[in-house]
Design a protein around this motif. Structure first.
Motif, PDB file in Angstrom:
ATOM      1  N   LEU A  14       0.829  -1.210   0.000  1.00 58.15           N
ATOM      2  CA  LEU A  14       0.000   0.000   0.000  1.00 58.15           C
ATOM      3  C   LEU A  14       0.858   1.252   0.000  1.00 58.15           C
ATOM      4  O   LEU A  14       1.921   1.287   0.619  1.00 58.15           O
ATOM      5  N   ALA A  15       0.382   2.291  -0.678  1.00 60.59           N
ATOM      6  CA  ALA A  15       1.053   3.593  -0.641  1.00 60.59           C
ATOM      7  C   ALA A  15       0.047   4.668  -1.024  1.00 60.59           C
ATOM      8  O   ALA A  15      -0.967   4.398  -1.680  1.00 60.59           O
ATOM      9  N   ILE A  16       0.369   5.893  -0.612  1.00 54.93           N
ATOM     10  CA  ILE A  16      -0.445   7.055  -0.964  1.00 54.93           C
ATOM     11  C   ILE A  16       0.309   7.855  -2.015  1.00 54.93           C
ATOM     12  O   ILE A  16       1.456   8.254  -1.797  1.00 54.93           O
ATOM     13  N   ALA A  17      -0.306   8.064  -3.161  1.00 55.68           N
ATOM     14  CA  ALA A  17       0.325   8.843  -4.230  1.00 55.68           C
ATOM     15  C   ALA A  17       0.428  10.300  -3.804  1.00 55.68           C
ATOM     16  O   ALA A  17      -0.537  10.874  -3.291  1.00 55.68           O
ATOM     17  N   LYS A  18       1.594  10.906  -4.048  1.00 56.20           N
ATOM     18  CA  LYS A  18       1.784  12.307  -3.718  1.00 56.20           C
ATOM     19  C   LYS A  18       2.128  13.136  -4.952  1.00 56.20           C
ATOM     20  O   LYS A  18       2.723  14.207  -4.842  1.00 56.20           O
ATOM     21  N   THR A  19       1.743  12.638  -6.103  1.00 53.62           N
ATOM     22  CA  THR A  19       1.805  13.372  -7.364  1.00 53.62           C
ATOM     23  C   THR A  19       0.872  12.666  -8.328  1.00 53.62           C
ATOM     24  O   THR A  19       0.402  11.551  -8.048  1.00 53.62           O
ATOM     25  N   GLU A  20       0.563  13.272  -9.455  1.00 50.54           N
ATOM     26  CA  GLU A  20      -0.174  12.562 -10.490  1.00 50.54           C
ATOM     27  C   GLU A  20       0.688  11.418 -11.010  1.00 50.54           C
ATOM     28  O   GLU A  20       1.878  11.599 -11.273  1.00 50.54           O
ATOM     29  N   LEU A  21       0.111  10.263 -11.183  1.00 47.05           N
ATOM     30  CA  LEU A  21       0.875   9.112 -11.661  1.00 47.05           C
ATOM     31  C   LEU A  21      -0.070   8.072 -12.242  1.00 47.05           C
ATOM     32  O   LEU A  21      -1.290   8.181 -12.147  1.00 47.05           O
ATOM     33  N   CYS A  22       0.520   7.045 -12.839  1.00 49.06           N
ATOM     34  CA  CYS A  22      -0.250   5.895 -13.282  1.00 49.06           C
ATOM     35  C   CYS A  22       0.487   4.631 -12.869  1.00 49.06           C
ATOM     36  O   CYS A  22       1.622   4.695 -12.374  1.00 49.06           O
ATOM     37  N   THR A  23      -0.132   3.494 -13.050  1.00 48.46           N
ATOM     38  CA  THR A  23       0.455   2.236 -12.584  1.00 48.46           C
ATOM     39  C   THR A  23       0.381   1.163 -13.668  1.00 48.46           C
ATOM     40  O   THR A  23      -0.342   1.305 -14.652  1.00 48.46           O
ATOM     41  N   ASN A  24       1.112   0.070 -13.412  1.00 47.01           N
ATOM     42  CA  ASN A  24       0.954  -1.087 -14.283  1.00 47.01           C
ATOM     43  C   ASN A  24      -0.252  -1.898 -13.816  1.00 47.01           C
ATOM     44  O   ASN A  24      -0.991  -1.493 -12.901  1.00 47.01           O
ATOM     45  N   GLN A  25      -0.438  -3.072 -14.413  1.00 50.30           N
ATOM     46  CA  GLN A  25      -1.631  -3.869 -14.142  1.00 50.30           C
ATOM     47  C   GLN A  25      -1.588  -4.578 -12.799  1.00 50.30           C
ATOM     48  O   GLN A  25      -2.556  -5.257 -12.432  1.00 50.30           O
ATOM     49  N   GLY A  26      -0.522  -4.401 -12.047  1.00 53.86           N
ATOM     50  CA  GLY A  26      -0.398  -5.046 -10.742  1.00 53.86           C
ATOM     51  C   GLY A  26      -1.063  -4.296  -9.605  1.00 53.86           C
ATOM     52  O   GLY A  26      -0.795  -4.606  -8.439  1.00 53.86           O
ATOM     53  N   PHE A  27      -1.921  -3.336  -9.923  1.00 56.16           N
ATOM     54  CA  PHE A  27      -2.544  -2.510  -8.883  1.00 56.16           C
ATOM     55  C   PHE A  27      -4.053  -2.412  -9.040  1.00 56.16           C
ATOM     56  O   PHE A  27      -4.599  -2.498 -10.141  1.00 56.16           O
ATOM     57  N   LYS A  28      -4.687  -2.163  -7.910  1.00 55.13           N
ATOM     58  CA  LYS A  28      -6.019  -1.582  -7.859  1.00 55.13           C
ATOM     59  C   LYS A  28      -5.830  -0.248  -7.145  1.00 55.13           C
ATOM     60  O   LYS A  28      -5.278  -0.201  -6.053  1.00 55.13           O
TER      61      LYS A  28
END
Length: 242
Positions: free
Chosen positions: A125-139
């Motif tokens: 788990l983590a809290i994003a602290k900027t705009e970002l995107c992820t790979n398919q390993g996330f919800k």
């Protein structure tokens, strides 16, 4: 401290009542909730995740096309969370380009999105602290109201064992978006969430400052150490002419 406060307020239910006293310990009214199969404070509600947050999958641009990478769009993989081991994330090992972003079905997520790895492994788990995107390993969870984002982070953390049990698959287990959307959660009253957010956001701001300071120090150490080892710089370089 925030984790202890979460336990005190949202597990023991001793958040401050209207008189500033611990709610449950001071006789605050509790009611039985059929969905959660437990007593909860009066005016709190049982919800599903989909009622409090939008949940997004990620994706990976083709690695065959070099133009997909090296841009200025932050792109996160579970390995980034595993390597960094931090509460907040704002950069990954690789960025992707606009071409890469447009080539796949990943989503650009706002700051304060909650990232949860949903496979290999489940539960980072983590809290994003900027705009970002992820790979398919996330919800990734984008809260529908500002006062619930940090609460959602700790709620998921507290219930991560139950979430892991939702995983299915033969090669490796993965939690589906559909199961996450239907995952039950306790929604506190807005006045309690507002007070929680006010207190914890100040703690988070300071933690983020410390995290960035530590990362800068580590970067400087890693840059200087090879120079010291091969004699390009000296610890007493500034005293050489004395």
């Amino acid at each position: 401290m925030a984790k202890q406060l979460y336990d005190y307020w949202f597990v023991q239910f001793d958040f401050p009542d209207e008189n500033g006293k611990p709610y449950k310990s001071s006789g605050g009214k509790m009611v039985w909730d059929k969905r959660l199969k437990r007593e909860i404070p009066l005016l709190w509600k049982a919800k599903m995740v989909e009622e409090v947050a939008d949940v997004y999958n990620g994706a990976t641009p083709s690695t065959v096309n070099e133009l997909n990478y090296g841009g200025d769009i932050v792109w996160i993989t579970p390995k980034d969370l595993s390597d960094q081991k931090q509460k907040f994330v704002y950069q990954g090992e690789r960025n992707i380009s606009q071409v890469g972003y447009d080539s796949c079905s990943t989503h650009l997520l706002p700051s304060n999105t909650i990232l949860m790895s949903s496979r290999a492994p489940i539960g980072l788990l983590a809290i994003a602290k900027t705009e970002l995107c992820t790979n398919q390993g996330f919800k990734s969870f984008v809260s529908k109201s500002k006062n619930i984002a940090t609460y959602l982070y700790y709620y998921l953390q507290y219930h991560i064992t139950q979430i892991e049990q939702l995983g299915t698959g033969t090669t490796f287990k993965e939690v589906s978006r559909e199961d996450i959307l239907k995952f039950p959660m306790l929604k506190p009253s807005d006045n309690v969430l507002d007070l929680w957010e006010e207190i914890v956001s100040a703690l988070n701001d300071r933690q983020l400052e410390i995290q960035k300071e530590n990362e800068n120090l580590i970067k400087q150490r890693n840059e200087l150490l090879p120079l010291l080892m091969n004699g390009q710089v000296s610890v007493n370089y500034d005293l050489a002419d004395d």
